[in-house]
Design a protein around this motif. Structure first.
Motif, PDB file in Angstrom:
ATOM      1  N   THR A 166       0.865  -1.174   0.000  1.00 15.26           N
ATOM      2  CA  THR A 166       0.000   0.000   0.000  1.00 15.26           C
ATOM      3  C   THR A 166       0.898   1.218   0.000  1.00 15.26           C
ATOM      4  OG1 THR A 166      -0.123   0.135   2.409  1.00 15.26           O
ATOM      5  CG2 THR A 166      -1.803  -1.176   1.315  1.00 15.26           C
ATOM      6  N   SER A 209       4.708  -0.047  -5.658  1.00 22.98           N
ATOM      7  CA  SER A 209       3.678  -1.044  -5.405  1.00 22.98           C
ATOM      8  C   SER A 209       3.376  -1.810  -6.676  1.00 22.98           C
ATOM      9  CB  SER A 209       2.401  -0.350  -4.900  1.00 22.98           C
ATOM     10  OG  SER A 209       1.349  -1.276  -4.743  1.00 22.98           O
ATOM     11  N   PRO A 214       0.439  -3.974  -7.812  1.00 22.66           N
ATOM     12  CA  PRO A 214      -0.897  -4.419  -7.442  1.00 22.66           C
ATOM     13  C   PRO A 214      -1.190  -5.893  -7.734  1.00 22.66           C
ATOM     14  CG  PRO A 214      -1.021  -2.259  -8.436  1.00 22.66           C
ATOM     15  CD  PRO A 214       0.392  -2.742  -8.619  1.00 22.66           C
ATOM     16  N   SER A 254      -2.116  -5.622  -3.567  1.00 25.77           N
ATOM     17  CA  SER A 254      -3.490  -5.186  -3.308  1.00 25.77           C
ATOM     18  C   SER A 254      -4.541  -5.903  -4.148  1.00 25.77           C
ATOM     19  CB  SER A 254      -3.612  -3.670  -3.526  1.00 25.77           C
ATOM     20  OG  SER A 254      -3.315  -3.333  -4.866  1.00 25.77           O
TER      21      SER A 254
END
Length: 100
Positions: A33, A42, A44, A48
């Motif tokens: 994050t 990051s 993803p 996430s």
């Protein structure tokens, strides 16, 4: 005054190239994050959005090569150096996979 910005980019290749890019910039914190004064990177697809089906990720543009970067307050020369090394590491993995 120094500030930060959010950028995103996509590299060609798959997870191996994405992993190499992340490891290729050891002075930049990898973050699942974003939210620090230092630059963070990051990925993803492996953080996430790792549990989001591939088709759903693709529909919103999150590929294996997609990254988000939150630019912090480091000296610009450090950022240039780290991203230059990271891209070179990613390209080296891509070149190896083409030869295989």
């Amino acid at each position: 005054a120094r500030g930060g910005h959010m950028v995103s980019f996509e590299i060609e290749g798959g997870r191996a190239q994405a992993n190499a890019l992340t490891r290729g910039a050891p002075e930049l914190a990898f973050a699942p994050t974003l939210g620090d004064i230092g630059t963070t990177v990051s990925h993803p697809a492996s953080s996430s959005h790792r549990n989001v089906p591939l088709e759903a990720r693709a529909a919103v543009g999150i590929t294996e090569g997609f990254f988000r970067v939150s630019v912090g307050v480091e000296d610009i020369e450090l950022l240039k150096s780290e991203f230059t090394k990271a891209v070179a590491a990613s390209q080296a993995v891509r070149a190896q996979s083409r030869r295989a």
